[in-house]
Design a protein around this motif. Structure first.
Motif, PDB file in Angstrom:
ATOM      1  N   LEU A  95       0.837  -1.199   0.000  1.00 22.45           N
ATOM      2  CA  LEU A  95       0.000   0.000   0.000  1.00 22.45           C
ATOM      3  C   LEU A  95       0.873   1.252   0.000  1.00 22.45           C
ATOM      4  O   LEU A  95       0.607   2.212  -0.733  1.00 22.45           O
ATOM      5  N   THR A  96       1.938   1.242   0.776  1.00 22.19           N
ATOM      6  CA  THR A  96       2.852   2.383   0.829  1.00 22.19           C
ATOM      7  C   THR A  96       3.513   2.605  -0.530  1.00 22.19           C
ATOM      8  O   THR A  96       3.626   3.739  -0.996  1.00 22.19           O
ATOM      9  N   GLU A  97       3.917   1.524  -1.187  1.00 25.90           N
ATOM     10  CA  GLU A  97       4.550   1.640  -2.499  1.00 25.90           C
ATOM     11  C   GLU A  97       3.571   2.151  -3.549  1.00 25.90           C
ATOM     12  O   GLU A  97       3.946   2.905  -4.452  1.00 25.90           O
ATOM     13  N   ALA A  98       2.303   1.743  -3.436  1.00 26.79           N
ATOM     14  CA  ALA A  98       1.298   2.217  -4.384  1.00 26.79           C
ATOM     15  C   ALA A  98       1.092   3.725  -4.249  1.00 26.79           C
ATOM     16  O   ALA A  98       0.981   4.441  -5.243  1.00 26.79           O
ATOM     17  N   VAL A  99       1.057   4.219  -3.015  1.00 30.01           N
ATOM     18  CA  VAL A  99       0.904   5.665  -2.796  1.00 30.01           C
ATOM     19  C   VAL A  99       2.167   6.395  -3.246  1.00 30.01           C
ATOM     20  O   VAL A  99       2.093   7.484  -3.834  1.00 30.01           O
ATOM     21  N   ALA A 100       3.337   5.801  -3.023  1.00 28.39           N
ATOM     22  CA  ALA A 100       4.587   6.433  -3.443  1.00 28.39           C
ATOM     23  C   ALA A 100       4.681   6.521  -4.970  1.00 28.39           C
ATOM     24  O   ALA A 100       5.369   7.394  -5.494  1.00 28.39           O
ATOM     25  N   GLY A 101       3.964   5.653  -5.682  1.00 24.72           N
ATOM     26  CA  GLY A 101       3.990   5.676  -7.139  1.00 24.72           C
ATOM     27  C   GLY A 101       3.084   6.723  -7.763  1.00 24.72           C
ATOM     28  O   GLY A 101       3.090   6.892  -8.984  1.00 24.72           O
ATOM     29  N   LEU A 102       2.316   7.436  -6.969  1.00 24.96           N
ATOM     30  CA  LEU A 102       1.440   8.488  -7.502  1.00 24.96           C
ATOM     31  C   LEU A 102       2.263   9.719  -7.885  1.00 24.96           C
ATOM     32  O   LEU A 102       3.353   9.935  -7.348  1.00 24.96           O
ATOM     33  N   PRO A 103       1.753  10.550  -8.801  1.00 26.73           N
ATOM     34  CA  PRO A 103       2.482  11.769  -9.186  1.00 26.73           C
ATOM     35  C   PRO A 103       2.714  12.681  -7.980  1.00 26.73           C
ATOM     36  O   PRO A 103       1.802  12.946  -7.194  1.00 26.73           O
ATOM     37  N   ARG A 104       3.946  13.157  -7.845  1.00 29.35           N
ATOM     38  CA  ARG A 104       4.326  13.963  -6.670  1.00 29.35           C
ATOM     39  C   ARG A 104       3.624  15.318  -6.614  1.00 29.35           C
ATOM     40  O   ARG A 104       3.467  15.887  -5.554  1.00 29.35           O
ATOM     41  N   LYS A 105       3.224  15.851  -7.737  1.00 29.77           N
ATOM     42  CA  LYS A 105       2.612  17.189  -7.777  1.00 29.77           C
ATOM     43  C   LYS A 105       1.145  17.181  -7.348  1.00 29.77           C
ATOM     44  O   LYS A 105       0.580  18.222  -7.082  1.00 29.77           O
ATOM     45  N   GLU A 106       0.521  15.994  -7.305  1.00 23.91           N
ATOM     46  CA  GLU A 106      -0.905  15.900  -6.962  1.00 23.91           C
ATOM     47  C   GLU A 106      -1.117  16.124  -5.461  1.00 23.91           C
ATOM     48  O   GLU A 106      -0.252  15.814  -4.647  1.00 23.91           O
ATOM     49  N   HIS A 107      -2.292  16.655  -5.122  1.00 25.14           N
ATOM     50  CA  HIS A 107      -2.722  16.780  -3.729  1.00 25.14           C
ATOM     51  C   HIS A 107      -4.108  16.183  -3.619  1.00 25.14           C
ATOM     52  O   HIS A 107      -4.933  16.335  -4.529  1.00 25.14           O
ATOM     53  N   TYR A 108      -4.374  15.529  -2.524  1.00 25.38           N
ATOM     54  CA  TYR A 108      -5.646  14.853  -2.311  1.00 25.38           C
ATOM     55  C   TYR A 108      -6.321  15.463  -1.091  1.00 25.38           C
ATOM     56  O   TYR A 108      -5.711  15.613  -0.033  1.00 25.38           O
ATOM     57  N   ALA A 109      -7.596  15.806  -1.260  1.00 26.46           N
ATOM     58  CA  ALA A 109      -8.343  16.465  -0.193  1.00 26.46           C
ATOM     59  C   ALA A 109      -8.865  15.481   0.843  1.00 26.46           C
ATOM     60  O   ALA A 109      -9.080  15.849   1.996  1.00 26.46           O
ATOM     61  N   ASN A 110      -9.080  14.224   0.439  1.00 25.13           N
ATOM     62  CA  ASN A 110      -9.630  13.236   1.367  1.00 25.13           C
ATOM     63  C   ASN A 110      -9.282  11.824   0.908  1.00 25.13           C
ATOM     64  O   ASN A 110      -8.641  11.626  -0.120  1.00 25.13           O
ATOM     65  N   VAL A 111      -9.712  10.852   1.673  1.00 24.96           N
ATOM     66  CA  VAL A 111      -9.417   9.448   1.392  1.00 24.96           C
ATOM     67  C   VAL A 111     -10.081   9.006   0.093  1.00 24.96           C
ATOM     68  O   VAL A 111      -9.515   8.208  -0.659  1.00 24.96           O
ATOM     69  N   GLN A 112     -11.265   9.514  -0.182  1.00 23.44           N
ATOM     70  CA  GLN A 112     -11.988   9.136  -1.398  1.00 23.44           C
ATOM     71  C   GLN A 112     -11.177   9.476  -2.645  1.00 23.44           C
ATOM     72  O   GLN A 112     -11.044   8.660  -3.546  1.00 23.44           O
ATOM     73  N   GLU A 113     -10.629  10.693  -2.709  1.00 21.75           N
ATOM     74  CA  GLU A 113      -9.821  11.094  -3.864  1.00 21.75           C
ATOM     75  C   GLU A 113      -8.573  10.230  -3.986  1.00 21.75           C
ATOM     76  O   GLU A 113      -8.185   9.841  -5.084  1.00 21.75           O
ATOM     77  N   LEU A 114      -7.949   9.921  -2.871  1.00 20.84           N
ATOM     78  CA  LEU A 114      -6.750   9.085  -2.889  1.00 20.84           C
ATOM     79  C   LEU A 114      -7.080   7.673  -3.351  1.00 20.84           C
ATOM     80  O   LEU A 114      -6.359   7.091  -4.171  1.00 20.84           O
TER      81      LEU A 114
ATOM     82  N   ALA B 282      -7.609   7.624  -7.087  1.00 22.26           N
ATOM     83  CA  ALA B 282      -6.335   7.724  -7.811  1.00 22.26           C
ATOM     84  C   ALA B 282      -5.597   6.380  -7.788  1.00 22.26           C
ATOM     85  O   ALA B 282      -4.984   5.992  -8.779  1.00 22.26           O
ATOM     86  N   LEU B 283      -5.669   5.675  -6.681  1.00 23.55           N
ATOM     87  CA  LEU B 283      -4.969   4.398  -6.576  1.00 23.55           C
ATOM     88  C   LEU B 283      -5.635   3.285  -7.386  1.00 23.55           C
ATOM     89  O   LEU B 283      -4.960   2.436  -7.953  1.00 23.55           O
ATOM     90  N   THR B 284      -6.965   3.292  -7.422  1.00 21.18           N
ATOM     91  CA  THR B 284      -7.666   2.222  -8.141  1.00 21.18           C
ATOM     92  C   THR B 284      -7.919   2.578  -9.596  1.00 21.18           C
ATOM     93  O   THR B 284      -8.305   1.709 -10.371  1.00 21.18           O
ATOM     94  N   GLY B 285      -7.721   3.850  -9.961  1.00 21.43           N
ATOM     95  CA  GLY B 285      -7.935   4.255 -11.347  1.00 21.43           C
ATOM     96  C   GLY B 285      -9.395   4.366 -11.712  1.00 21.43           C
ATOM     97  O   GLY B 285      -9.746   4.317 -12.895  1.00 21.43           O
ATOM     98  N   THR B 286     -10.266   4.528 -10.735  1.00 19.03           N
ATOM     99  CA  THR B 286     -11.695   4.676 -11.025  1.00 19.03           C
ATOM    100  C   THR B 286     -12.062   6.142 -11.054  1.00 19.03           C
ATOM    101  O   THR B 286     -11.471   6.969 -10.358  1.00 19.03           O
ATOM    102  N   GLU B 287     -13.022   6.467 -11.853  1.00 20.78           N
ATOM    103  CA  GLU B 287     -13.517   7.832 -11.971  1.00 20.78           C
ATOM    104  C   GLU B 287     -14.875   7.921 -11.300  1.00 20.78           C
ATOM    105  O   GLU B 287     -15.603   6.951 -11.194  1.00 20.78           O
ATOM    106  N   GLY B 288     -15.237   9.084 -10.865  1.00 15.65           N
ATOM    107  CA  GLY B 288     -16.545   9.283 -10.262  1.00 15.65           C
ATOM    108  C   GLY B 288     -16.715  10.721  -9.879  1.00 15.65           C
ATOM    109  O   GLY B 288     -15.809  11.529  -9.979  1.00 15.65           O
ATOM    110  N   THR B 289     -17.903  11.041  -9.424  1.00 17.05           N
ATOM    111  CA  THR B 289     -18.153  12.412  -8.991  1.00 17.05           C
ATOM    112  C   THR B 289     -17.601  12.605  -7.616  1.00 17.05           C
ATOM    113  O   THR B 289     -17.690  11.727  -6.776  1.00 17.05           O
ATOM    114  N   PRO B 290     -17.009  13.749  -7.312  1.00 11.28           N
ATOM    115  CA  PRO B 290     -16.392  13.982  -6.002  1.00 11.28           C
ATOM    116  C   PRO B 290     -17.372  14.016  -4.879  1.00 11.28           C
ATOM    117  O   PRO B 290     -18.447  14.123  -4.835  1.00 11.28           O
TER     118      PRO B 290
END
Length: 128
Positions: free
Chosen positions: A98-117, A120-128
């Motif tokens: 799990l730590t490696e998966a988060v480390a593989g995300l783009p460094r410039k991105e910021h996530y407001a909550n767990v849902q957004e993160l 991004a990790l599962t590659g699913t799209e949806g409404t915020p």
């Protein structure tokens, strides 16, 4: 005779063994009060008993990844980028995958909550 700092007397210990005898022999609860038995898992419960949920695995759904991240990170970790989140995950002794998966995300991105993160990790799209 055993001399120690036991909290229970020998008689109470024998009584407790007798109470558990039915459970140990049958393999299921033997209480007559159903309300006292643990509730079985539901069909739509996220799978967490098979070890850590890792994004990219077969059974890793958005809900499962979100649940695992929320359990480890909590609310105080957000908003944050991957670098800060990896630091928190390592401090909380999160699974390496799990730590490696988060480390593989783009460094410039910021996530407001767990849902957004989790999205991004599962590659699913949806409404915020």
């Amino acid at each position: 005779m055993q001399r120690g700092s036991d909290r229970l007397s020998r008689h109470r210990d024998d009584e407790m063994k007798h109470e558990l005898q039915g459970l140990l022999r049958s393999g299921h609860p033997t209480r007559s009060e159903e309300w006292n038995d643990p509730e079985p898992t539901a069909d739509d419960d996220p799978q967490v008993w098979g070890g850590p949920v890792v994004p990219g695995d077969e059974g890793a759904s958005l809900e499962g990844v979100r649940l695992e991240l929320a359990r480890i990170l909590g609310r105080t970790s957000f908003p944050a980028g991957p670098v800060e989140l990896v630091r928190v995950l390592r401090r909380q002794n999160a699974p390496d995958a799990l730590t490696e998966a988060v480390a593989g995300l783009p460094r410039k991105e910021h996530y407001a909550n767990v849902q957004e993160l989790a999205r991004a990790l599962t590659g699913t799209e949806g409404t915020p």
